[in-house]
Design a protein around this motif. Structure first.
Motif, PDB file in Angstrom:
ATOM      1  N   ARG A 138       0.790  -1.230   0.000  1.00  0.00           N
ATOM      2  CA  ARG A 138       0.000   0.000   0.000  1.00  0.00           C
ATOM      3  C   ARG A 138       0.826   1.287   0.000  1.00  0.00           C
ATOM      4  O   ARG A 138       0.512   2.264   0.685  1.00  0.00           O
ATOM      5  CB  ARG A 138      -0.979   0.015   1.178  1.00  0.00           C
ATOM      6  N   TYR A 139       1.909   1.297  -0.769  1.00  0.00           N
ATOM      7  CA  TYR A 139       2.635   2.538  -1.005  1.00  0.00           C
ATOM      8  C   TYR A 139       1.920   3.325  -2.100  1.00  0.00           C
ATOM      9  O   TYR A 139       1.213   2.742  -2.935  1.00  0.00           O
ATOM     10  CB  TYR A 139       4.061   2.253  -1.460  1.00  0.00           C
ATOM     11  N   GLU A 140       2.129   4.622  -2.115  1.00  0.00           N
ATOM     12  CA  GLU A 140       1.555   5.478  -3.145  1.00  0.00           C
ATOM     13  C   GLU A 140       2.658   6.266  -3.835  1.00  0.00           C
ATOM     14  O   GLU A 140       3.685   6.586  -3.217  1.00  0.00           O
ATOM     15  CB  GLU A 140       0.531   6.438  -2.533  1.00  0.00           C
ATOM     16  N   ILE A 141       2.444   6.585  -5.104  1.00  0.00           N
ATOM     17  CA  ILE A 141       3.429   7.370  -5.852  1.00  0.00           C
ATOM     18  C   ILE A 141       3.405   8.804  -5.359  1.00  0.00           C
ATOM     19  O   ILE A 141       2.362   9.467  -5.361  1.00  0.00           O
ATOM     20  CB  ILE A 141       3.135   7.322  -7.367  1.00  0.00           C
ATOM     21  N   ASN A 142       4.564   9.277  -4.914  1.00  0.00           N
ATOM     22  CA  ASN A 142       4.688  10.662  -4.462  1.00  0.00           C
ATOM     23  C   ASN A 142       5.211  11.565  -5.574  1.00  0.00           C
ATOM     24  O   ASN A 142       4.813  12.721  -5.676  1.00  0.00           O
ATOM     25  CB  ASN A 142       5.640  10.734  -3.266  1.00  0.00           C
ATOM     26  N   ASP A 143       6.080  11.002  -6.421  1.00  0.00           N
ATOM     27  CA  ASP A 143       6.691  11.796  -7.486  1.00  0.00           C
ATOM     28  C   ASP A 143       7.377  10.848  -8.467  1.00  0.00           C
ATOM     29  O   ASP A 143       7.519   9.649  -8.194  1.00  0.00           O
ATOM     30  CB  ASP A 143       7.719  12.759  -6.888  1.00  0.00           C
ATOM     31  N   VAL A 144       7.800  11.381  -9.593  1.00  0.00           N
ATOM     32  CA  VAL A 144       8.624  10.643 -10.552  1.00  0.00           C
ATOM     33  C   VAL A 144       9.944  11.384 -10.671  1.00  0.00           C
ATOM     34  O   VAL A 144       9.964  12.574 -10.989  1.00  0.00           O
ATOM     35  CB  VAL A 144       7.950  10.535 -11.939  1.00  0.00           C
ATOM     36  N   GLU A 145      11.036  10.700 -10.377  1.00  0.00           N
ATOM     37  CA  GLU A 145      12.352  11.328 -10.446  1.00  0.00           C
ATOM     38  C   GLU A 145      13.038  10.931 -11.750  1.00  0.00           C
ATOM     39  O   GLU A 145      13.399   9.774 -11.954  1.00  0.00           O
ATOM     40  CB  GLU A 145      13.194  10.915  -9.233  1.00  0.00           C
ATOM     41  N   LYS A 146      13.176  11.892 -12.617  1.00  0.00           N
ATOM     42  CA  LYS A 146      13.744  11.664 -13.946  1.00  0.00           C
ATOM     43  C   LYS A 146      15.230  11.299 -13.854  1.00  0.00           C
ATOM     44  O   LYS A 146      15.992  11.952 -13.145  1.00  0.00           O
ATOM     45  CB  LYS A 146      13.577  12.918 -14.810  1.00  0.00           C
ATOM     46  N   GLY A 147      15.612  10.251 -14.574  1.00  0.00           N
ATOM     47  CA  GLY A 147      17.013   9.858 -14.639  1.00  0.00           C
ATOM     48  C   GLY A 147      17.628   9.514 -13.293  1.00  0.00           C
ATOM     49  O   GLY A 147      18.822   9.726 -13.081  1.00  0.00           O
ATOM     50  N   TYR A 148      16.839   8.974 -12.399  1.00  0.00           N
ATOM     51  CA  TYR A 148      17.325   8.688 -11.043  1.00  0.00           C
ATOM     52  C   TYR A 148      18.432   7.649 -11.032  1.00  0.00           C
ATOM     53  O   TYR A 148      19.401   7.762 -10.276  1.00  0.00           O
ATOM     54  CB  TYR A 148      16.151   8.217 -10.175  1.00  0.00           C
ATOM     55  N   TYR A 149      18.295   6.624 -11.870  1.00  0.00           N
ATOM     56  CA  TYR A 149      19.271   5.536 -11.874  1.00  0.00           C
ATOM     57  C   TYR A 149      20.457   5.836 -12.786  1.00  0.00           C
ATOM     58  O   TYR A 149      20.373   6.669 -13.700  1.00  0.00           O
ATOM     59  CB  TYR A 149      18.585   4.228 -12.266  1.00  0.00           C
ATOM     60  N   ALA A 150      21.565   5.127 -12.541  1.00  0.00           N
ATOM     61  CA  ALA A 150      22.812   5.389 -13.262  1.00  0.00           C
ATOM     62  C   ALA A 150      22.666   5.215 -14.768  1.00  0.00           C
ATOM     63  O   ALA A 150      23.355   5.876 -15.542  1.00  0.00           O
ATOM     64  CB  ALA A 150      23.915   4.473 -12.738  1.00  0.00           C
ATOM     65  N   ASP A 151      21.765   4.324 -15.189  1.00  0.00           N
ATOM     66  CA  ASP A 151      21.569   4.096 -16.614  1.00  0.00           C
ATOM     67  C   ASP A 151      20.555   5.061 -17.234  1.00  0.00           C
ATOM     68  O   ASP A 151      20.195   4.936 -18.403  1.00  0.00           O
ATOM     69  CB  ASP A 151      21.126   2.651 -16.870  1.00  0.00           C
ATOM     70  N   GLY A 152      20.085   6.014 -16.436  1.00  0.00           N
ATOM     71  CA  GLY A 152      19.178   7.032 -16.951  1.00  0.00           C
ATOM     72  C   GLY A 152      17.703   6.735 -16.784  1.00  0.00           C
ATOM     73  O   GLY A 152      16.861   7.578 -17.123  1.00  0.00           O
ATOM     74  N   GLU A 153      17.358   5.565 -16.241  1.00  0.00           N
ATOM     75  CA  GLU A 153      15.941   5.227 -16.090  1.00  0.00           C
ATOM     76  C   GLU A 153      15.297   6.057 -14.981  1.00  0.00           C
ATOM     77  O   GLU A 153      15.935   6.378 -13.966  1.00  0.00           O
ATOM     78  CB  GLU A 153      15.760   3.740 -15.781  1.00  0.00           C
ATOM     79  N   ASP A 154      14.030   6.397 -15.185  1.00  0.00           N
ATOM     80  CA  ASP A 154      13.274   7.144 -14.190  1.00  0.00           C
ATOM     81  C   ASP A 154      12.886   6.238 -13.025  1.00  0.00           C
ATOM     82  O   ASP A 154      12.802   5.010 -13.159  1.00  0.00           O
ATOM     83  CB  ASP A 154      11.998   7.728 -14.799  1.00  0.00           C
ATOM     84  N   ALA A 155      12.623   6.864 -11.887  1.00  0.00           N
ATOM     85  CA  ALA A 155      12.194   6.118 -10.700  1.00  0.00           C
ATOM     86  C   ALA A 155      10.903   6.697 -10.151  1.00  0.00           C
ATOM     87  O   ALA A 155      10.668   7.908 -10.212  1.00  0.00           O
ATOM     88  CB  ALA A 155      13.272   6.174  -9.622  1.00  0.00           C
ATOM     89  N   TYR A 156      10.052   5.803  -9.648  1.00  0.00           N
ATOM     90  CA  TYR A 156       8.910   6.257  -8.867  1.00  0.00           C
ATOM     91  C   TYR A 156       9.402   6.518  -7.443  1.00  0.00           C
ATOM     92  O   TYR A 156      10.043   5.661  -6.833  1.00  0.00           O
ATOM     93  CB  TYR A 156       7.815   5.190  -8.813  1.00  0.00           C
ATOM     94  N   ASP A 157       9.114   7.695  -6.930  1.00  0.00           N
ATOM     95  CA  ASP A 157       9.341   7.999  -5.508  1.00  0.00           C
ATOM     96  C   ASP A 157       8.033   7.625  -4.824  1.00  0.00           C
ATOM     97  O   ASP A 157       7.009   8.277  -5.022  1.00  0.00           O
ATOM     98  CB  ASP A 157       9.653   9.485  -5.346  1.00  0.00           C
ATOM     99  N   MET A 158       8.053   6.560  -4.001  1.00  0.00           N
ATOM    100  CA  MET A 158       6.827   6.057  -3.382  1.00  0.00           C
ATOM    101  C   MET A 158       6.894   6.230  -1.865  1.00  0.00           C
ATOM    102  O   MET A 158       7.972   6.186  -1.270  1.00  0.00           O
ATOM    103  CB  MET A 158       6.617   4.588  -3.741  1.00  0.00           C
ATOM    104  N   ARG A 159       5.710   6.411  -1.276  1.00  0.00           N
ATOM    105  CA  ARG A 159       5.648   6.619   0.174  1.00  0.00           C
ATOM    106  C   ARG A 159       4.468   5.856   0.780  1.00  0.00           C
ATOM    107  O   ARG A 159       3.435   5.678   0.145  1.00  0.00           O
ATOM    108  CB  ARG A 159       5.505   8.102   0.511  1.00  0.00           C
ATOM    109  N   LYS A 160       4.665   5.464   2.028  1.00  0.00           N
ATOM    110  CA  LYS A 160       3.597   4.848   2.815  1.00  0.00           C
ATOM    111  C   LYS A 160       3.530   5.610   4.128  1.00  0.00           C
ATOM    112  O   LYS A 160       4.511   5.667   4.872  1.00  0.00           O
ATOM    113  CB  LYS A 160       3.897   3.371   3.078  1.00  0.00           C
ATOM    114  N   THR A 161       2.389   6.211   4.411  1.00  0.00           N
ATOM    115  CA  THR A 161       2.219   6.972   5.639  1.00  0.00           C
ATOM    116  C   THR A 161       1.747   6.050   6.748  1.00  0.00           C
ATOM    117  O   THR A 161       0.825   5.257   6.562  1.00  0.00           O
ATOM    118  CB  THR A 161       1.201   8.108   5.440  1.00  0.00           C
TER     119      THR A 161
END
Length: 221
Positions: A138-161
């Motif tokens: 039950r995490y939720e997407i908080n943001d999308v971080e562009k190019g987060y990984y070393a190979d340039g792939e985007d990451a979902y920033d997810m959070r659980k309150t």
């Protein structure tokens, strides 16, 4: 299944690193594992098979309040946990091991360290991991971080309150000795919740129930 989930020790770190190398493209030097172990030992958990082989782990940390790091609303981010790395050997997947590891670390963040939420990053292409976080945990997407990984792939920033505690619950839990263990399988939070929700109107009931439970606490461990 023959799998046990337990808190990691310093002796588990080489096996945790090896599991990471086998399972994930994001790898860390041993000093990074030691840093986590020395700073947040309660948040590192491993899955061990019947032959005492480490088949999975979770590596996590606590982010303290930083007045220089503001959230989206311009206020400082509160104390929160962060999942640095989670991995389970391919031979032991789809058995609920990753879920159990995450739940143990999250429980320590919430109950012991009073974190308000836990965060993590996951590759947008990692559908299996995203399903675990979003659907099972039950995490939720908080943001999308562009190019987060070393190979340039985007990451979902997810959070659980985590569930917010009442002032009475926080006070009671903070007063309990770290060595205390409640017999009968009830946690302090369960005892407090059994009073009917922990609202202001039943604060005396919350205190009474916990005080009664103290009679069954073993503080000799």
């Amino acid at each position: 299944m023959g799998i046990s989930i337990r808190m990691a020790t310093v002796h588990d770190l080489p096996a945790m690193q090896q599991t990471n190398l086998w399972c994930l493209p994001e790898n860390y030097q041993m000093k990074y594992y030691f840093y986590h172990m020395l700073t947040w030992p309660q948040l590192l958990w491993v899955a061990e098979d019947a032959k005492a082989k480490i088949v999975g782990y979770v590596l996590a940390k606590l982010e303290e309040v930083d007045s220089t790091s503001n959230g989206k609303n311009g206020t400082p981010d509160p104390v929160h946990g962060h999942i640095t790395s989670l991995a389970v050997l391919r031979t032991h997947r789809k058995r609920g091991i990753a879920t159990m590891l995450m739940q143990q670390s999250q429980r320590e963040m919430e109950k012991v360290m009073q974190a308000e939420y836990v965060s993590l990053h996951v590759r947008k292409s990692n559908k299996a991991a995203f399903h675990l976080y979003a659907e099972t945990l039950r995490y939720e997407i908080n943001d999308v971080e562009k190019g987060y990984y070393a190979d340039g792939e985007d990451a979902y920033d997810m959070r659980k309150t985590f569930k917010k505690k009442t002032a009475d619950e926080k006070k009671i839990i903070s007063e309990i000795p770290e060595s205390a263990a409640v017999t009968g399988g009830s946690s302090w939070e369960e005892i407090a919740a059994s009073s009917g929700g922990g609202g202001e109107g039943n604060s005396e009931t919350v205190v009474e129930k916990v005080r009664e439970a103290l009679d069954s606490v073993d503080v000799s461990a």
